[in-house]
Design an enzyme around this catalytic site. Sequence first.
Site, PDB file in Angstrom:
ATOM      1  N   ASP A  47       1.056  -1.460   0.286  1.00 17.37           N
ATOM      2  CA  ASP A  47      -0.210  -0.106  -0.141  1.00 17.37           C
ATOM      3  C   ASP A  47       0.773   0.855   0.109  1.00 17.37           C
ATOM      4  OD1 ASP A  47      -3.144   1.126   0.475  1.00 17.37           O
ATOM      5  OD2 ASP A  47      -1.737   2.371   1.914  1.00 17.37           O
ATOM      6  N   TYR A  52       3.169  10.103  -0.525  1.00 20.79           N
ATOM      7  CA  TYR A  52       4.567   9.243   0.180  1.00 20.79           C
ATOM      8  C   TYR A  52       5.448   9.200  -0.563  1.00 20.79           C
ATOM      9  CZ  TYR A  52       0.180   6.775   2.656  1.00 20.79           C
ATOM     10  OH  TYR A  52      -0.822   6.547   2.785  1.00 20.79           O
ATOM     11  N   LYS A  77      -3.108   5.786  -4.485  1.00 14.14           N
ATOM     12  CA  LYS A  77      -3.815   7.118  -4.284  1.00 14.14           C
ATOM     13  C   LYS A  77      -3.266   8.105  -4.559  1.00 14.14           C
ATOM     14  CE  LYS A  77      -3.660   4.759   1.042  1.00 14.14           C
ATOM     15  NZ  LYS A  77      -1.968   5.106   1.079  1.00 14.14           N
ATOM     16  N   HIS A 110      -7.256   9.601  -1.750  1.00 14.26           N
ATOM     17  CA  HIS A 110      -6.856   8.998  -0.908  1.00 14.26           C
ATOM     18  C   HIS A 110      -7.431   9.724   0.269  1.00 14.26           C
ATOM     19  CE1 HIS A 110      -2.329   9.154   0.848  1.00 14.26           C
ATOM     20  NE2 HIS A 110      -3.089   8.728   1.700  1.00 14.26           N
TER      21      HIS A 110
HETATM   22  P1  NAD Z   1       0.932   1.021  12.015  1.00 18.97           P
HETATM   23  O1  NAD Z   1      -0.518   0.888  12.815  1.00 18.97           O
HETATM   24  O2  NAD Z   1       0.929   0.197  11.111  1.00 18.97           O
HETATM   25  O3  NAD Z   1       1.931   1.135  12.927  1.00 18.97           O
HETATM   26  C1  NAD Z   1       3.700   1.067  12.537  1.00 18.97           C
HETATM   27  C2  NAD Z   1       4.430   1.183  13.703  1.00 18.97           C
HETATM   28  O4  NAD Z   1       4.449   0.669  14.775  1.00 18.97           O
HETATM   29  C3  NAD Z   1       5.638   1.724  13.538  1.00 18.97           C
HETATM   30  O5  NAD Z   1       6.230   2.597  13.112  1.00 18.97           O
HETATM   31  C4  NAD Z   1       6.422   1.239  14.414  1.00 18.97           C
HETATM   32  O6  NAD Z   1       6.547   1.468  15.366  1.00 18.97           O
HETATM   33  C5  NAD Z   1       5.537  -0.044  15.523  1.00 18.97           C
HETATM   34  N1  NAD Z   1       5.510  -1.987  15.143  1.00 18.97           N
HETATM   35  C6  NAD Z   1       5.368  -2.244  13.895  1.00 18.97           C
HETATM   36  N2  NAD Z   1       5.438  -3.482  13.685  1.00 18.97           N
HETATM   37  C7  NAD Z   1       6.038  -3.308  15.121  1.00 18.97           C
HETATM   38  C8  NAD Z   1       5.796  -4.437  16.013  1.00 18.97           C
HETATM   39  N3  NAD Z   1       6.296  -5.944  15.505  1.00 18.97           N
HETATM   40  N4  NAD Z   1       6.288  -4.995  17.173  1.00 18.97           N
HETATM   41  C9  NAD Z   1       6.430  -3.373  17.841  1.00 18.97           C
HETATM   42  N5  NAD Z   1       6.129  -2.724  16.969  1.00 18.97           N
HETATM   43  C10 NAD Z   1       5.804  -2.202  15.595  1.00 18.97           C
HETATM   44  O7  NAD Z   1       1.340   3.026  11.309  1.00 18.97           O
HETATM   45  P2  NAD Z   1       1.133   3.462  10.236  1.00 18.97           P
HETATM   46  O8  NAD Z   1       2.091   2.810   9.342  1.00 18.97           O
HETATM   47  O9  NAD Z   1       0.113   4.528  10.506  1.00 18.97           O
HETATM   48  O10 NAD Z   1      -0.110   2.198   8.753  1.00 18.97           O
HETATM   49  C11 NAD Z   1       0.094   1.967   8.471  1.00 18.97           C
HETATM   50  C12 NAD Z   1       0.342   2.079   6.974  1.00 18.97           C
HETATM   51  O11 NAD Z   1      -1.528   2.553   5.982  1.00 18.97           O
HETATM   52  C13 NAD Z   1       0.422   2.703   6.065  1.00 18.97           C
HETATM   53  O12 NAD Z   1       2.096   2.649   5.493  1.00 18.97           O
HETATM   54  C14 NAD Z   1      -0.329   3.371   5.207  1.00 18.97           C
HETATM   55  O13 NAD Z   1      -0.039   2.471   4.023  1.00 18.97           O
HETATM   56  C15 NAD Z   1      -1.733   3.330   5.358  1.00 18.97           C
HETATM   57  N6  NAD Z   1      -1.312   4.587   6.088  1.00 18.97           N
HETATM   58  C16 NAD Z   1      -2.567   5.075   5.517  1.00 18.97           C
HETATM   59  C17 NAD Z   1      -3.407   6.220   6.187  1.00 18.97           C
HETATM   60  C18 NAD Z   1      -4.550   7.200   4.975  1.00 18.97           C
HETATM   61  O14 NAD Z   1      -4.605   8.023   5.249  1.00 18.97           O
HETATM   62  N7  NAD Z   1      -5.227   6.413   3.994  1.00 18.97           N
HETATM   63  C19 NAD Z   1      -3.415   6.970   6.840  1.00 18.97           C
HETATM   64  C20 NAD Z   1      -2.410   6.633   7.563  1.00 18.97           C
HETATM   65  C21 NAD Z   1      -1.396   5.377   7.329  1.00 18.97           C
END
Ligand code: NAD
Length: 278
Positions: A47, A52, A77, A110
């Site tokens: 994704d 990004y 997006k 998006h």
């Molecule tokens: P997430 O909830 O996936 O959390 C990621 C964070 O959690 C990492 O940076 C790390 O600090 C921690 N983490 C991940 N795996 C771990 C593990 N096994 N153990 C301990 N800590 C761990 O947060 P995100 O990146 O905000 O969301 C995931 C994806 O969603 C994004 O990369 C993106 O692709 C999408 N997203 C989309 C929008 C949108 O507006 N459509 C907005 C935000 C995110």
Amino acid sequence: MALDQPRLSLNDGRSIPQLGFGVWQVPPAATAEIVGEALKAGYLSIDTAEGYQNERGVGDAVARSGLAREGLFITSKLRNSAHPYDDAMRAFDRTMQDLQLDALDLFLIHWPLPRQDKYVEAWKALVQLQKEGRIRSIGVSNFYPDHIERLIGETGVVPAVNQVELHPGFQQRGLRVFHQQHDIRLESWSPLGQGQALSEPVIGSIARKHGKTPAQVVIRWHLEEGLIVIPKSVTASRIRENIGVFDFRLDADDMAKIRSLDDPKGRIGWDPRTADFR
Ligand code: NAD
């Protein structure tokens, strides 16, 4: 591992891997390597977004992986400044150039940016690109039900997916009913609450009970809730950890305990009703 991964059907007759890898805030210069790790670990779905600034790295990783294109599912997006129809068409061309693909599996608007009020025009561009075979499935992100009703009312085309903030601390129960009624899949962004969900004592105790990690428990919860889930990490060991979720199940007691973490005010990111960035 890849063969065992569940897929969810979409309302357009296609399907999507239920678990994917998100790359928001993955540095552009490191993206090819990190996405390469994810593909090696067995993720079938990535994704990204023009916003990004790492679509090129995703494209490079896919090209270098040697994996068959048909087995992979790539989402991107539409950037916020490109809602007017012609701008959306041009933005899509840029995305495809950077991803180096002939067709995209899923393209999302998006953010709705209701104050700008151009999302219906953007949707018409996506509908056209799908007709031309350049996008397989089309959807939205951060849309409220009234935004989606307007798309349906003005074009007759129902989005296949709505990607929204959703995690144990913000479970979006109200939104889920509307999506079930319209056969629209919900995809959870920030599924780990950007890491916050992992320090919840309830999650820790369920993890110990199953001999799994807190991240695995939270990702498993999204799967059992019938959601598409796209956790992000830049750390190879966590990337592998986060896909180790297909060899256990949560029971009714676990699910009830996680349900009790829901807080309708638990949003971490922006409210799409008022978010107005370009
Ligand atoms: P997430 O909830 O996936 O959390 C990621 C964070 O959690 C990492 O940076 C790390 O600090 C921690 N983490 C991940 N795996 C771990 C593990 N096994 N153990 C301990 N800590 C761990 O947060 P995100 O990146 O905000 O969301 C995931 C994806 O969603 C994004 O990369 C993106 O692709 C999408 N997203 C989309 C929008 C949108 O507006 N459509 C907005 C935000 C995110």
